[in-house]
Design a protein around this motif. Sequence first.
Motif, PDB file in Angstrom:
ATOM      1  N   ARG A  21       0.838  -1.209   0.000  1.00 45.25           N
ATOM      2  CA  ARG A  21       0.000   0.000   0.000  1.00 45.25           C
ATOM      3  C   ARG A  21       0.875   1.262   0.000  1.00 45.25           C
ATOM      4  NH1 ARG A  21      -5.309  -1.035   0.676  1.00 45.25           N
ATOM      5  NH2 ARG A  21      -5.881  -3.087   1.489  1.00 45.25           N
ATOM      6  N   ASP A  22       1.945   1.252   0.787  1.00 45.13           N
ATOM      7  CA  ASP A  22       2.855   2.395   0.845  1.00 45.13           C
ATOM      8  C   ASP A  22       3.540   2.615  -0.500  1.00 45.13           C
ATOM      9  OD1 ASP A  22       2.171   2.644   3.521  1.00 45.13           O
ATOM     10  OD2 ASP A  22       4.033   1.740   4.262  1.00 45.13           O
ATOM     11  N   ALA A  23       3.996   1.526  -1.132  1.00 44.85           N
ATOM     12  CA  ALA A  23       4.667   1.635  -2.434  1.00 44.85           C
ATOM     13  C   ALA A  23       3.710   2.153  -3.496  1.00 44.85           C
ATOM     14  CB  ALA A  23       5.240   0.281  -2.845  1.00 44.85           C
ATOM     15  N   LEU A  24       2.478   1.688  -3.484  1.00 46.80           N
ATOM     16  CA  LEU A  24       1.483   2.177  -4.446  1.00 46.80           C
ATOM     17  C   LEU A  24       1.257   3.672  -4.261  1.00 46.80           C
ATOM     18  CD1 LEU A  24      -1.095  -0.744  -4.272  1.00 46.80           C
ATOM     19  CD2 LEU A  24       0.247  -0.099  -6.285  1.00 46.80           C
ATOM     20  N   ALA A  25       1.185   4.116  -3.028  1.00 45.52           N
ATOM     21  CA  ALA A  25       0.987   5.546  -2.753  1.00 45.52           C
ATOM     22  C   ALA A  25       2.189   6.351  -3.232  1.00 45.52           C
ATOM     23  CB  ALA A  25       0.751   5.769  -1.264  1.00 45.52           C
ATOM     24  N   ASP A  26       3.398   5.838  -2.972  1.00 42.31           N
ATOM     25  CA  ASP A  26       4.619   6.531  -3.419  1.00 42.31           C
ATOM     26  C   ASP A  26       4.665   6.661  -4.936  1.00 42.31           C
ATOM     27  OD1 ASP A  26       5.441   6.718  -0.795  1.00 42.31           O
ATOM     28  OD2 ASP A  26       6.928   5.108  -0.929  1.00 42.31           O
ATOM     29  N   LEU A  27       4.182   5.627  -5.623  1.00 44.95           N
ATOM     30  CA  LEU A  27       4.228   5.599  -7.087  1.00 44.95           C
ATOM     31  C   LEU A  27       2.993   6.236  -7.740  1.00 44.95           C
ATOM     32  CD1 LEU A  27       5.540   1.939  -7.460  1.00 44.95           C
ATOM     33  CD2 LEU A  27       6.838   4.042  -7.909  1.00 44.95           C
ATOM     34  N   HIS A  28       2.034   6.653  -6.921  1.00 45.00           N
ATOM     35  CA  HIS A  28       0.782   7.234  -7.403  1.00 45.00           C
ATOM     36  C   HIS A  28       0.043   6.255  -8.316  1.00 45.00           C
ATOM     37  CE1 HIS A  28       2.053  10.985  -5.637  1.00 45.00           C
ATOM     38  NE2 HIS A  28       3.197  10.887  -6.304  1.00 45.00           N
ATOM     39  N   LEU A  29       0.026   4.992  -7.909  1.00 46.42           N
ATOM     40  CA  LEU A  29      -0.688   3.950  -8.638  1.00 46.42           C
ATOM     41  C   LEU A  29      -1.909   3.533  -7.828  1.00 46.42           C
ATOM     42  CD1 LEU A  29       2.281   1.626  -9.692  1.00 46.42           C
ATOM     43  CD2 LEU A  29       1.008   3.202 -11.161  1.00 46.42           C
ATOM     44  N   THR A  30      -2.936   3.105  -8.519  1.00 45.99           N
ATOM     45  CA  THR A  30      -4.107   2.572  -7.834  1.00 45.99           C
ATOM     46  C   THR A  30      -4.206   1.088  -8.141  1.00 45.99           C
ATOM     47  OG1 THR A  30      -5.539   3.133  -9.686  1.00 45.99           O
ATOM     48  CG2 THR A  30      -5.376   4.750  -7.910  1.00 45.99           C
ATOM     49  N   ALA A  31      -4.686   0.358  -7.155  1.00 44.08           N
ATOM     50  CA  ALA A  31      -4.831  -1.084  -7.312  1.00 44.08           C
ATOM     51  C   ALA A  31      -5.883  -1.582  -6.343  1.00 44.08           C
ATOM     52  CB  ALA A  31      -3.506  -1.783  -7.049  1.00 44.08           C
ATOM     53  N   GLU A  32      -6.484  -2.675  -6.724  1.00 40.54           N
ATOM     54  CA  GLU A  32      -7.400  -3.365  -5.827  1.00 40.54           C
ATOM     55  C   GLU A  32      -6.585  -4.443  -5.124  1.00 40.54           C
ATOM     56  OE1 GLU A  32     -11.105  -6.381  -6.287  1.00 40.54           O
ATOM     57  OE2 GLU A  32     -11.172  -4.558  -7.504  1.00 40.54           O
ATOM     58  N   ILE A  33      -6.541  -4.389  -3.792  1.00 39.24           N
ATOM     59  CA  ILE A  33      -5.739  -5.330  -3.015  1.00 39.24           C
ATOM     60  C   ILE A  33      -6.651  -6.263  -2.239  1.00 39.24           C
ATOM     61  CG2 ILE A  33      -4.030  -5.580  -1.174  1.00 39.24           C
ATOM     62  CD1 ILE A  33      -2.971  -2.828  -1.916  1.00 39.24           C
ATOM     63  N   SER A  34      -6.334  -7.559  -2.301  1.00 37.19           N
ATOM     64  CA  SER A  34      -7.093  -8.531  -1.517  1.00 37.19           C
ATOM     65  C   SER A  34      -6.132  -9.531  -0.889  1.00 37.19           C
ATOM     66  CB  SER A  34      -8.126  -9.252  -2.383  1.00 37.19           C
ATOM     67  OG  SER A  34      -7.498  -9.978  -3.413  1.00 37.19           O
ATOM     68  N   SER A  35      -6.585 -10.147   0.173  1.00 38.64           N
ATOM     69  CA  SER A  35      -5.802 -11.182   0.850  1.00 38.64           C
ATOM     70  C   SER A  35      -6.393 -12.541   0.534  1.00 38.64           C
ATOM     71  CB  SER A  35      -5.834 -10.977   2.365  1.00 38.64           C
ATOM     72  OG  SER A  35      -5.195  -9.781   2.705  1.00 38.64           O
ATOM     73  N   VAL A  36      -5.522 -13.496   0.274  1.00 40.29           N
ATOM     74  CA  VAL A  36      -5.956 -14.867   0.001  1.00 40.29           C
ATOM     75  C   VAL A  36      -5.333 -15.751   1.068  1.00 40.29           C
ATOM     76  CG1 VAL A  36      -5.906 -16.779  -1.639  1.00 40.29           C
ATOM     77  CG2 VAL A  36      -6.103 -14.431  -2.474  1.00 40.29           C
ATOM     78  N   THR A  37      -6.177 -16.355   1.897  1.00 40.53           N
ATOM     79  CA  THR A  37      -5.689 -17.200   2.982  1.00 40.53           C
ATOM     80  C   THR A  37      -6.043 -18.672   2.771  1.00 40.53           C
ATOM     81  OG1 THR A  37      -7.691 -16.771   4.278  1.00 40.53           O
ATOM     82  CG2 THR A  37      -5.789 -15.329   4.676  1.00 40.53           C
ATOM     83  N   ASP A  38      -6.763 -18.959   1.721  1.00 44.35           N
ATOM     84  CA  ASP A  38      -7.207 -20.316   1.409  1.00 44.35           C
ATOM     85  C   ASP A  38      -6.040 -21.111   0.812  1.00 44.35           C
ATOM     86  OD1 ASP A  38      -9.274 -22.354   0.907  1.00 44.35           O
ATOM     87  OD2 ASP A  38      -8.869 -21.862  -1.205  1.00 44.35           O
ATOM     88  N   TYR A  39      -5.564 -22.152   1.527  1.00 41.80           N
ATOM     89  CA  TYR A  39      -4.386 -22.897   1.090  1.00 41.80           C
ATOM     90  C   TYR A  39      -4.522 -23.518  -0.299  1.00 41.80           C
ATOM     91  CZ  TYR A  39      -1.982 -22.208   5.485  1.00 41.80           C
ATOM     92  OH  TYR A  39      -1.343 -21.633   6.552  1.00 41.80           O
ATOM     93  N   PRO A  40      -5.652 -24.137  -0.651  1.00 44.81           N
ATOM     94  CA  PRO A  40      -5.751 -24.680  -2.017  1.00 44.81           C
ATOM     95  C   PRO A  40      -5.578 -23.601  -3.100  1.00 44.81           C
ATOM     96  CG  PRO A  40      -7.437 -25.656  -0.633  1.00 44.81           C
ATOM     97  CD  PRO A  40      -6.799 -24.557   0.166  1.00 44.81           C
ATOM     98  N   THR A  41      -6.084 -22.417  -2.841  1.00 45.84           N
ATOM     99  CA  THR A  41      -5.926 -21.319  -3.803  1.00 45.84           C
ATOM    100  C   THR A  41      -4.471 -20.877  -3.871  1.00 45.84           C
ATOM    101  OG1 THR A  41      -8.183 -20.576  -3.334  1.00 45.84           O
ATOM    102  CG2 THR A  41      -6.717 -19.006  -4.424  1.00 45.84           C
ATOM    103  N   ILE A  42      -3.808 -20.789  -2.722  1.00 43.64           N
ATOM    104  CA  ILE A  42      -2.397 -20.399  -2.687  1.00 43.64           C
ATOM    105  C   ILE A  42      -1.561 -21.410  -3.464  1.00 43.64           C
ATOM    106  CG2 ILE A  42      -0.384 -20.130  -1.168  1.00 43.64           C
ATOM    107  CD1 ILE A  42      -2.397 -19.016   0.962  1.00 43.64           C
ATOM    108  N   VAL A  43      -1.795 -22.699  -3.227  1.00 38.14           N
ATOM    109  CA  VAL A  43      -1.048 -23.749  -3.920  1.00 38.14           C
ATOM    110  C   VAL A  43      -1.343 -23.732  -5.419  1.00 38.14           C
ATOM    111  CG1 VAL A  43      -0.764 -26.255  -4.110  1.00 38.14           C
ATOM    112  CG2 VAL A  43      -0.835 -25.177  -1.862  1.00 38.14           C
ATOM    113  N   ALA A  44      -2.556 -23.372  -5.800  1.00 41.28           N
ATOM    114  CA  ALA A  44      -2.912 -23.301  -7.224  1.00 41.28           C
ATOM    115  C   ALA A  44      -2.058 -22.273  -7.959  1.00 41.28           C
ATOM    116  CB  ALA A  44      -4.392 -22.972  -7.379  1.00 41.28           C
ATOM    117  N   TYR A  45      -1.550 -21.269  -7.244  1.00 43.83           N
ATOM    118  CA  TYR A  45      -0.651 -20.290  -7.839  1.00 43.83           C
ATOM    119  C   TYR A  45       0.784 -20.828  -7.928  1.00 43.83           C
ATOM    120  CZ  TYR A  45      -3.843 -16.318  -7.983  1.00 43.83           C
ATOM    121  OH  TYR A  45      -4.869 -15.454  -8.296  1.00 43.83           O
ATOM    122  N   GLY A  46       1.017 -22.025  -7.372  1.00 45.65           N
ATOM    123  CA  GLY A  46       2.350 -22.601  -7.378  1.00 45.65           C
ATOM    124  C   GLY A  46       3.228 -22.086  -6.252  1.00 45.65           C
TER     125      GLY A  46
END
Length: 80
Positions: A21-46
């Motif tokens: 969030r701090d880096a996005l503010a420094d760079l004047h970029l906008t982004a949608e940020i979400s947290s993923v805590t579901d292990y099967p989803t995390i593993v699906a990303y490798g």
Amino acid sequence: MFIKILGPGCVNCHTLEQLTRDALADLHLTAEISSVTDYPTIVAYGVMTTPALVVDDRVVLAGRIPTAAQLRDLLTTAAD
């Protein structure tokens, strides 16, 4: 830009989210940020070590907390 923080919700995950969030503010970029805590989803990303940072469905960092400069570089490259 869509950013996901992958991890179990630990201190490192929260630290990575705040640094992002701090880096996005420094760079004047906008982004949608979400947290993923579901292990099967995390593993699906490798991802086997957390926290991990996913930008627009591409894993750009896993298993460590980057410096602020490294994170700004990652986000700048992803934004191009």
